[in-house]
Design a protein around this motif. Structure first.
Motif, mmCIF file in Angstrom:
data_model
loop_
_atom_site.group_PDB
_atom_site.id
_atom_site.type_symbol
_atom_site.label_atom_id
_atom_site.label_comp_id
_atom_site.label_asym_id
_atom_site.label_seq_id
_atom_site.Cartn_x
_atom_site.Cartn_y
_atom_site.Cartn_z
ATOM 1 N N LEU A 26 0.769 -1.272 -0.114
ATOM 2 C CA LEU A 26 -0.085 0.136 -0.142
ATOM 3 C C LEU A 26 0.819 1.339 -0.018
ATOM 4 O O LEU A 26 0.572 2.286 -0.513
ATOM 5 C CB LEU A 26 -0.885 -0.136 1.221
ATOM 6 C CG LEU A 26 -2.297 -0.871 1.155
ATOM 7 C CD1 LEU A 26 -2.892 -0.992 2.633
ATOM 8 C CD2 LEU A 26 -2.892 -0.669 0.022
ATOM 9 N N GLU A 29 2.271 1.954 -3.556
ATOM 10 C CA GLU A 29 1.143 2.164 -4.384
ATOM 11 C C GLU A 29 1.076 3.664 -4.273
ATOM 12 O O GLU A 29 0.785 4.289 -5.364
ATOM 13 C CB GLU A 29 0.031 1.517 -4.127
ATOM 14 C CG GLU A 29 -1.276 2.023 -4.956
ATOM 15 C CD GLU A 29 -2.362 1.006 -4.577
ATOM 16 O OE1 GLU A 29 -3.392 1.443 -4.178
ATOM 17 O OE2 GLU A 29 -2.437 -0.327 -4.530
ATOM 18 N N ARG A 30 0.837 4.264 -2.973
ATOM 19 C CA ARG A 30 0.626 5.621 -2.740
ATOM 20 C C ARG A 30 1.896 6.554 -3.088
ATOM 21 O O ARG A 30 1.548 7.658 -3.410
ATOM 22 C CB ARG A 30 0.128 5.920 -1.165
ATOM 23 C CG ARG A 30 -1.080 5.294 -0.947
ATOM 24 C CD ARG A 30 -1.827 6.043 -0.007
ATOM 25 N NE ARG A 30 -3.148 5.258 0.464
ATOM 26 C CZ ARG A 30 -3.780 5.184 1.309
ATOM 27 N NH1 ARG A 30 -3.190 6.294 2.502
ATOM 28 N NH2 ARG A 30 -4.787 4.771 1.855
ATOM 29 N N ARG A 31 3.008 6.115 -2.382
ATOM 30 C CA ARG A 31 4.208 6.927 -2.855
ATOM 31 C C ARG A 31 4.975 6.800 -3.811
ATOM 32 O O ARG A 31 5.918 7.677 -4.144
ATOM 33 C CB ARG A 31 4.957 6.842 -1.278
ATOM 34 C CG ARG A 31 4.386 7.494 -0.063
ATOM 35 C CD ARG A 31 4.524 9.139 0.018
ATOM 36 N NE ARG A 31 6.093 9.283 0.037
ATOM 37 C CZ ARG A 31 6.363 10.383 -0.675
ATOM 38 N NH1 ARG A 31 5.561 11.301 -1.382
ATOM 39 N NH2 ARG A 31 7.778 10.586 -0.514
ATOM 40 N N HIS A 32 4.798 5.635 -4.603
ATOM 41 C CA HIS A 32 5.603 5.384 -5.640
ATOM 42 C C HIS A 32 7.131 5.419 -5.237
ATOM 43 O O HIS A 32 7.973 5.650 -6.241
ATOM 44 C CB HIS A 32 5.401 6.253 -6.983
ATOM 45 C CG HIS A 32 3.917 6.438 -7.143
ATOM 46 N ND1 HIS A 32 3.290 5.339 -7.908
ATOM 47 C CD2 HIS A 32 3.098 7.231 -6.883
ATOM 48 C CE1 HIS A 32 2.159 5.666 -8.238
ATOM 49 N NE2 HIS A 32 1.806 6.972 -7.511
ATOM 50 N N THR A 84 2.225 9.547 5.252
ATOM 51 C CA THR A 84 1.510 8.589 4.521
ATOM 52 C C THR A 84 1.081 7.349 5.075
ATOM 53 O O THR A 84 0.343 6.700 5.175
ATOM 54 C CB THR A 84 2.382 8.418 3.116
ATOM 55 O OG1 THR A 84 2.518 9.699 2.494
ATOM 56 C CG2 THR A 84 1.580 7.478 2.295
ATOM 57 N N ASP A 87 -1.611 7.451 7.781
ATOM 58 C CA ASP A 87 -3.034 7.201 6.737
ATOM 59 C C ASP A 87 -3.139 5.824 6.427
ATOM 60 O O ASP A 87 -4.396 5.325 6.740
ATOM 61 C CB ASP A 87 -3.006 8.210 5.712
ATOM 62 C CG ASP A 87 -4.187 8.140 5.079
ATOM 63 O OD1 ASP A 87 -5.411 8.502 5.733
ATOM 64 O OD2 ASP A 87 -4.460 7.758 3.866
ATOM 65 N N ILE A 88 -2.180 5.032 6.194
ATOM 66 C CA ILE A 88 -2.599 3.648 5.887
ATOM 67 C C ILE A 88 -3.015 2.980 6.968
ATOM 68 O O ILE A 88 -3.724 1.988 7.040
ATOM 69 C CB ILE A 88 -1.126 3.282 5.107
ATOM 70 C CG1 ILE A 88 -1.162 3.976 3.664
ATOM 71 C CG2 ILE A 88 -1.222 1.470 4.664
ATOM 72 C CD1 ILE A 88 0.085 3.775 2.997
#
Length: 109
Positions: A26, A29-32, A84, A87-88
């Motif tokens: 996850l 996916e969000r931060r690349h 980030t 939040d995850i």
């Protein structure tokens, strides 16, 4: 610190395994970014670390029966990676143990 009260106790080892399966994919996916956080558990705690970039833990979970204390490192509160991840993690504990098993969430200092 965040305190999560559950209707039944959650085992640190089970939750650590859940985080190992979910957290890094996850985050990527969000931060690349190609970062794999270490998830280290004991009988009653979990620490999330990335020693290559951060000193000490980023998050620590302490399991006390039907209470989980979520402690965020005070050193990286404004770091975008940590925000980030927070939040995850907030989303993940709503999935496991699940909304129906959480009786109370308290935000502390």
């Amino acid at each position: 610190m965040k305190i999560i009260n559950t209707d039944k106790p959650i085992q640190a080892a089970q939750y650590a395994e859940y985080l190992r399966n979910k957290l890094n994919p996850l985050f990527k996916e969000r931060r690349h970014l190609d970062i794999d956080f270490d998830i280290v558990d004991t009988a009653d705690s979990i620490q999330i670390l990335y020693p290559e970039l951060y000193d000490g833990f980023l998050f620590r979970y302490e399991f006390k029966g039907d209470e989980i204390d979520v402690i965020k490192s005070e050193h990286y509160t404004d770091d975008v990676n940590v925000l980030t991840m927070e939040d995850i993690l907030n989303s993940l504990y709503m999935e496991y143990p699940g909304r129906d098993n959480i009786s109370f969430i308290e935000e502390g200092s």
